[in-house]
Design an enzyme around this catalytic site. Sequence first.
Site, PDB file in Angstrom:
ATOM      1  N   THR A 182      47.912  50.744  33.023  1.00  0.00           N
ATOM      2  CA  THR A 182      48.308  52.005  33.667  1.00  0.00           C
ATOM      3  C   THR A 182      49.532  52.604  32.987  1.00  0.00           C
ATOM      4  O   THR A 182      49.613  53.820  32.778  1.00  0.00           O
ATOM      5  CB  THR A 182      48.560  51.763  35.159  1.00  0.00           C
ATOM      6  OG1 THR A 182      47.332  51.343  35.768  1.00  0.00           O
ATOM      7  CG2 THR A 182      49.062  53.011  35.868  1.00  0.00           C
ATOM      8  N   GLU A 228      40.613  54.286  32.624  1.00  0.00           N
ATOM      9  CA  GLU A 228      41.225  52.957  32.761  1.00  0.00           C
ATOM     10  C   GLU A 228      40.290  51.991  33.469  1.00  0.00           C
ATOM     11  O   GLU A 228      39.728  52.291  34.531  1.00  0.00           O
ATOM     12  CB  GLU A 228      42.546  53.022  33.535  1.00  0.00           C
ATOM     13  CG  GLU A 228      43.204  51.633  33.599  1.00  0.00           C
ATOM     14  CD  GLU A 228      44.441  51.520  34.450  1.00  0.00           C
ATOM     15  OE1 GLU A 228      45.095  52.551  34.713  1.00  0.00           O
ATOM     16  OE2 GLU A 228      44.765  50.380  34.855  1.00  0.00           O
ATOM     17  N   GLY A 229      40.141  50.827  32.873  1.00  0.00           N
ATOM     18  CA  GLY A 229      39.302  49.785  33.465  1.00  0.00           C
ATOM     19  C   GLY A 229      40.018  49.046  34.587  1.00  0.00           C
ATOM     20  O   GLY A 229      41.195  49.299  34.863  1.00  0.00           O
ATOM     21  N   THR A 285      40.787  48.560  42.834  1.00  0.00           N
ATOM     22  CA  THR A 285      40.762  47.655  43.992  1.00  0.00           C
ATOM     23  C   THR A 285      42.188  47.346  44.401  1.00  0.00           C
ATOM     24  O   THR A 285      43.108  47.495  43.604  1.00  0.00           O
ATOM     25  CB  THR A 285      40.057  46.329  43.635  1.00  0.00           C
ATOM     26  OG1 THR A 285      40.793  45.675  42.599  1.00  0.00           O
ATOM     27  CG2 THR A 285      38.617  46.570  43.185  1.00  0.00           C
ATOM     28  N   ASN A 308      52.370  45.902  24.622  1.00  0.00           N
ATOM     29  CA  ASN A 308      53.185  46.296  25.753  1.00  0.00           C
ATOM     30  C   ASN A 308      54.239  45.233  26.061  1.00  0.00           C
ATOM     31  O   ASN A 308      54.026  44.049  25.830  1.00  0.00           O
ATOM     32  CB  ASN A 308      52.314  46.526  26.999  1.00  0.00           C
ATOM     33  CG  ASN A 308      53.103  47.138  28.123  1.00  0.00           C
ATOM     34  OD1 ASN A 308      53.948  48.012  27.890  1.00  0.00           O
ATOM     35  ND2 ASN A 308      52.856  46.682  29.338  1.00  0.00           N
ATOM     36  N   LYS A 310      39.940  56.686  36.739  1.00  0.00           N
ATOM     37  CA  LYS A 310      39.961  55.242  37.049  1.00  0.00           C
ATOM     38  C   LYS A 310      38.736  54.968  37.904  1.00  0.00           C
ATOM     39  O   LYS A 310      38.783  55.146  39.140  1.00  0.00           O
ATOM     40  CB  LYS A 310      41.251  54.889  37.810  1.00  0.00           C
ATOM     41  CG  LYS A 310      41.328  53.453  38.326  1.00  0.00           C
ATOM     42  CD  LYS A 310      42.015  52.510  37.380  1.00  0.00           C
ATOM     43  CE  LYS A 310      42.121  51.114  38.018  1.00  0.00           C
ATOM     44  NZ  LYS A 310      42.777  50.118  37.139  1.00  0.00           N
ATOM     45  N   GLY A 337      49.629  46.115  31.819  1.00  0.00           N
ATOM     46  CA  GLY A 337      50.207  47.388  31.406  1.00  0.00           C
ATOM     47  C   GLY A 337      49.220  48.481  31.056  1.00  0.00           C
ATOM     48  O   GLY A 337      49.591  49.451  30.387  1.00  0.00           O
TER      49      GLY A 337
HETATM   50  N1  LIG Z   1      56.394  48.406  29.263  1.00  0.00           N
HETATM   51  C1  LIG Z   1      56.716  48.217  30.568  1.00  0.00           C
HETATM   52  N2  LIG Z   1      57.996  48.363  30.963  1.00  0.00           N
HETATM   53  C2  LIG Z   1      58.346  48.179  32.254  1.00  0.00           C
HETATM   54  N3  LIG Z   1      57.477  47.863  33.252  1.00  0.00           N
HETATM   55  C3  LIG Z   1      56.174  47.708  32.881  1.00  0.00           C
HETATM   56  C4  LIG Z   1      55.736  47.876  31.547  1.00  0.00           C
HETATM   57  N4  LIG Z   1      54.392  47.665  31.513  1.00  0.00           N
HETATM   58  C5  LIG Z   1      54.028  47.363  32.768  1.00  0.00           C
HETATM   59  N5  LIG Z   1      55.075  47.406  33.606  1.00  0.00           N
HETATM   60  C6  LIG Z   1      55.030  47.154  35.054  1.00  0.00           C
HETATM   61  O1  LIG Z   1      54.226  45.981  35.254  1.00  0.00           O
HETATM   62  C7  LIG Z   1      53.324  46.178  36.366  1.00  0.00           C
HETATM   63  C8  LIG Z   1      51.883  46.079  35.859  1.00  0.00           C
HETATM   64  O2  LIG Z   1      51.656  47.143  34.941  1.00  0.00           O
HETATM   65  P1  LIG Z   1      50.326  48.026  35.099  1.00  0.00           P
HETATM   66  O3  LIG Z   1      50.165  48.471  36.503  1.00  0.00           O
HETATM   67  O4  LIG Z   1      50.354  49.083  34.044  1.00  0.00           O
HETATM   68  O5  LIG Z   1      49.218  46.923  34.780  1.00  0.00           O
HETATM   69  P2  LIG Z   1      47.638  47.128  34.735  1.00  0.00           P
HETATM   70  O6  LIG Z   1      47.121  46.380  33.557  1.00  0.00           O
HETATM   71  O7  LIG Z   1      47.323  48.585  34.797  1.00  0.00           O
HETATM   72  O8  LIG Z   1      47.159  46.409  36.084  1.00  0.00           O
HETATM   73  P3  LIG Z   1      45.729  46.561  36.832  1.00  0.00           P
HETATM   74  O9  LIG Z   1      44.818  45.580  36.179  1.00  0.00           O
HETATM   75  O10 LIG Z   1      46.049  46.237  38.258  1.00  0.00           O
HETATM   76  O11 LIG Z   1      45.280  47.985  36.659  1.00  0.00           O
HETATM   77  C9  LIG Z   1      53.669  47.538  36.960  1.00  0.00           C
HETATM   78  O12 LIG Z   1      54.631  47.365  37.982  1.00  0.00           O
HETATM   79  C10 LIG Z   1      54.308  48.271  35.794  1.00  0.00           C
HETATM   80  O13 LIG Z   1      55.218  49.298  36.200  1.00  0.00           O
HETATM   81  C1  LIG Z   2      43.390  43.787  41.781  1.00  0.00           C
HETATM   82  C2  LIG Z   2      43.846  43.952  40.351  1.00  0.00           C
HETATM   83  N1  LIG Z   2      45.146  44.650  40.348  1.00  0.00           N
HETATM   84  C3  LIG Z   2      42.850  44.763  39.545  1.00  0.00           C
HETATM   85  N2  LIG Z   2      42.727  46.077  40.120  1.00  0.00           N
HETATM   86  C4  LIG Z   2      41.485  44.108  39.454  1.00  0.00           C
HETATM   87  C5  LIG Z   2      41.544  42.849  38.628  1.00  0.00           C
HETATM   88  C6  LIG Z   2      40.180  42.228  38.420  1.00  0.00           C
HETATM   89  C7  LIG Z   2      40.292  40.884  37.688  1.00  0.00           C
HETATM   90  C8  LIG Z   2      38.972  40.148  37.612  1.00  0.00           C
HETATM   91  C9  LIG Z   2      39.151  38.818  36.869  1.00  0.00           C
HETATM   92  O1  LIG Z   2      39.346  38.841  35.625  1.00  0.00           O
HETATM   93  O2  LIG Z   2      39.236  37.771  37.537  1.00  0.00           O
HETATM   94 MG   LIG Z   3      46.227  49.669  36.168  1.00  0.00          MG
END
Ligand SMILES: Nc1ncnc2c1ncn2[C@@H]1O[C@H](COP(=O)(O)OP(=O)(O)OP(=O)(O)O)[C@@H](O)[C@H]1O
Ligand SMILES: C[C@H](N)[C@H](N)CCCCCC(=O)O
Ligand SMILES: [Mg+2]
Length: 239
Positions: free
Chosen positions: A17, A110-111, A42, A174, A38, A15
């Site tokens: 993003t 964002e990481g 990837t 989250n 960002k 979560g």
């Molecule tokens: N509070 C929430 N309510 C509903 N959907 C959520 C919520 N948080 C995350 N999601 C959904 O879960 C999925 C993953 O969330 P998000 O993309 O924010 O993760 P992330 O940590 O940014 O991932 P990444 O490491 O790929 O950047 C997305 O489809 C997002 O819309």
């Molecule tokens: C592809 C994914 N949605 C992210 N953008 C990158 C996640 C890196 C994870 C590395 C690890 O902890 O193994």
């Molecule tokens: Mg993200």
Amino acid sequence: MGQAYFITGTGTDIGKTVVTSFLYKTLNQLGVKTMICKPFQTGYREDIQGYPDLHWFETELGVENSGIYQLKPETSPHLAIRLTQQEIDVQRILNRIQQLQKEFDVVLVEGAGGLAVPLIEQKAGFYMTKDLVIDAELPIIAVSPSGLGAIHDALTTFTYAQACQLNIQSIIFNRFNYTNEIHQDNVQTIEKLIAVSPLVCLPNFKNIHTEMDSFIEKLLQNNHFVTHIREVFNCVLHK
Ligand SMILES: Nc1ncnc2c1ncn2[C@@H]1O[C@H](COP(=O)(O)OP(=O)(O)OP(=O)(O)O)[C@@H](O)[C@H]1O
Ligand SMILES: C[C@H](N)[C@H](N)CCCCCC(=O)O
Ligand SMILES: [Mg+2]
């Protein structure tokens, strides 16, 4: 001069993003000129003909040019770089963050994945996410789930951050289930263990596209929250 904050979390897909979007919307509502960056994205997605986070920021928030390096393989950045032989210039990332801090009050960086993620494999070893956070001198806002398993994930992330002498400014939970005892106790237990009070617990939105705005509207009527976010973002808030 504004301040950039690193948005990290206990892992990928937890979560970051969504939380970055929540913070962007909330800060803008409070009159804070905010931007998103960002550095490493990837995982090219054929269905959207693009990269998920950058696509989300553009379509949900109207934020363009939030990316710096995009790599097609859906892997850790270090592996995607190896697979694509993409040249990476860390100074380009640092300069971008610096430039954005000149133009905005708050920059949300964002990481990729969790905090302990390798970014670039070099002869001398890995350039880790924590190295970028240190080089860019960023305070951290950590994102954690709140369900079963969250205690371990949050505590190990915080312990790693402390071992790297990183400054965890705040934590946001989250997909919080307000009526579930495990979620409620997890948030309290994690707060006791890491001594950082959560800024907010975001619910698991049924329809994130329509529900987040009303959630923020309600939240901004809570003076405790507004005071807390003012503290986290170091009073850069104008209102
Ligand atoms: N509070 C929430 N309510 C509903 N959907 C959520 C919520 N948080 C995350 N999601 C959904 O879960 C999925 C993953 O969330 P998000 O993309 O924010 O993760 P992330 O940590 O940014 O991932 P990444 O490491 O790929 O950047 C997305 O489809 C997002 O819309
Ligand atoms: C592809 C994914 N949605 C992210 N953008 C990158 C996640 C890196 C994870 C590395 C690890 O902890 O193994
Ligand atoms: Mg993200």
